[in-house]
Design an enzyme around this catalytic site. Structure first.
Site, PDB file in Angstrom:
ATOM      1  N   CYS A 103      -7.709   1.090   9.266  1.00 55.38           N
ATOM      2  CA  CYS A 103      -6.340   0.501   9.246  1.00 55.38           C
ATOM      3  C   CYS A 103      -5.553   0.733  10.415  1.00 55.38           C
ATOM      4  CB  CYS A 103      -5.502   0.652   7.941  1.00 55.38           C
ATOM      5  SG  CYS A 103      -4.015   0.334   7.692  1.00 55.38           S
TER       6      CYS A 103
ATOM      7  N   THR B 115       0.771  -1.185  -0.240  1.00 53.62           N
ATOM      8  CA  THR B 115       0.027  -0.031  -0.012  1.00 53.62           C
ATOM      9  C   THR B 115       0.902   1.512  -0.089  1.00 53.62           C
ATOM     10  OG1 THR B 115      -0.299  -0.121   2.347  1.00 53.62           O
ATOM     11  CG2 THR B 115      -1.778  -1.161   1.167  1.00 53.62           C
TER      12      THR B 115
ATOM     13  N   PHE C 260      -7.880   4.404   4.257  1.00 50.53           N
ATOM     14  CA  PHE C 260      -7.528   3.621   5.182  1.00 50.53           C
ATOM     15  C   PHE C 260      -8.960   2.921   6.072  1.00 50.53           C
ATOM     16  CE2 PHE C 260      -3.934   6.516   5.271  1.00 50.53           C
ATOM     17  CZ  PHE C 260      -2.956   5.514   4.869  1.00 50.53           C
TER      18      PHE C 260
END
Length: 463
Positions: A411, A281, A404
């Site tokens: 996240c 990511t 996120f």
């Protein structure tokens, strides 16, 4: 991240504009086979263009689905009724062979205790303590790119290398037989073989029915799991010295509510989650950010001036991050235009209503983050690159910007990822000038994450 299946054919390639590259979203319905072919090519081409204008879309392609782009409805799904919208069966089918029942795919009580145990690992203090690893990776990336001055380099390849160095060094800081290249190749093969849409997924065939390509891909992770198991066993006998890494912190952690500690298998699955998700990511964020800098040379000049005024000739550190607001906004805008997790999916557990639409147990609920971030009612000139739209972040509904995720399952490594991206991007911009290579624009394609197909080829010159 994974894909239940609205069915729209992609639009023709748009004419060249001043805006950066964009996915051609769907403009007409597809059948089941068309959905399969399109989804295996690029999951985001399944998203209708209408999703950048409408609050919700519903339909049936094999299974009933609802595609949600309304911030209030997303708040309902991700925060208020999170237990009724677990991660989709397809998400679990793709990821469980690699990361077991780690907190990324676990649900209910199993997720809660793991999250409580791991949360302190990613505290601001611990993330800042790991920043020297990011600074060192920025220096090495700079040295590699310097060797290509005057030529074109693949920024995506360079950023994958840099972020994989970071995640491996903060996960297995003592080396311990961790062969970066071999493990990275295994992850690439795993993603390539397991993440593509299966006809069985589209038809809603139960998860217990095997998907052959995923059985083959899962074997790629066996060697990585063996390395992780050996490392954990060795750490049990050799306590941490110096700055603890993620493995040390997880081993020392416990659930503050129950006192439960992670078993070796649980430690391994969560470490592999950090490795698989953590480097990919951030590498994508940096790659797209560098492309956007080449796309907008004036903004690149401003960012370079900021970086040089703060860090001069050295590499950036954690202490510099707060003094690099433009570079942070560039990272934020890159995450808006090209969110790595651009397509999330949930499976409804209970009967519900979303914006007047009936939701039944088993329905696929799609969160097309890519369309949300380009929604015409939520963002001004949504396809344009405008970092300064984040000068006043509170202007935007929190659930209109979800790189996120959000809610309890936001996240856990978001701060880690942003710190890493700002440190590496600032270091590179202070030292180099990046420009587009004619005829080599990246193509945004999503299989598991939103990657630049063909790489991000940029000409590099000294700043």
């Amino acid at each position: 991240m994974t894909h239940p299946y609205p069915s729209y054919a992609p639009a023709p390639a748009p004419p060249k504009t001043a805006n950066p590259v964009r996915v051609p979203l769907g403009v007409k319905p597809l059948g089941i086979l068309g959905t399969l072919q399109t989804g295996r090519r690029n999951v985001l081409e399944l998203v209708p263009e209408l999703a950048t204008h409408a609050p919700i879309l519903s339909g049936k392609t094999g299974k009933r689905w609802h595609m949600v782009m309304d911030p209030d409805a997303l708040r309902h799904i991700l925060r208020d009724r999170v237990e009724d919208y677990p991660k989709s069966d397809v998400t679990k089918l793709i990821l469980s062979p690699a990361i077991g029942l780690s907190m990324f795919v676990a649900e209910g009580k199993e997720w809660h205790w793991q999250r409580r145990t791991a949360a302190p690992v990613f505290s601001h203090r611990n993330v800042a303590a790991l920043a020297p690893v990011m600074t060192a990776a920025a220096e090495r990336a700079s040295a590699r790119i310097a060797a290509g001055v005057g030529r074109a380099v693949d920024a995506f390849d360079e950023m994958v290398t840099a972020t994989f160095e970071v995640i491996s060094d903060v996960t297995f800081s003592r080396g311990e037989g961790f062969e970066r290249d071999a493990i990275h190749r295994a992850i690439e093969i795993y993603i390539g073989q397991t993440a593509k849409v299966s006809l069985l997924d589209i038809l809603g065939v139960p998860a217990w029915v095997p998907r052959p390509s995923r059985l083959i891909g899962a074997r790629q992770m066996d060697d990585i799991k063996s390395v992780a198991d050996r490392t954990i066993a060795e750490r049990r006998h050799k306590p941490a010295e110096g700055v603890p890494d993620l493995l040390d912190l997880l081993m020392a952690g416990s659930d503050p509510t129950t006192g439960r500690r992670m078993t070796d298998a649980e430690l391994r699955d969560n470490l592999l989650t950090f490795i698989v998700a953590g480097h990919e990511t951030t590498a994508l964020t940096l790659s797209w950010a560098l492309y956007l800098m080449a796309h907008d040379p004036a903004c690149q000049d401003q960012a370079r001036a900021e970086a040089q005024s703060v860090i001069g000739e050295r590499a950036a550190t954690a202490e510099d991050v707060a003094r690099l607001p433009l570079i942070r906004r560039i990272v934020d805008e890159a995450l808006r235009l090209y969110p790595p997790a651009a397509y999330l999916a949930r499976t409804a557990k209970a009967k519900d209503s979303l914006l007047g639409r009936e939701v039944l147990p088993g329905d696929n609920v799609i969160l097309p983050i890519y369309a949300l971030h380009r929604h015409h009612k939520l963002w001004e000139d949504p396809d344009a690159f405008r970092p300064d739209r984040f000068l006043e972040p509170k202007r935007h509904d929190r659930f209109a910007y979800l790189p996120f995720g959000d809610g309890p399952r936001i996240c856990i490594g978001a701060n880690f990822a942003v710190q890493e991206a700002v440190i590496i991007l600032a270091t590179l911009l202070a030292r180099f000038r990046f420009s587009l290579v004619p005829g080599r624009l990246p193509k945004p394609v999503m299989i598991l994450t939103l990657r630049p197909e063909g790489g991000v080829w940029l000409k590099v010159d000294r700043a």
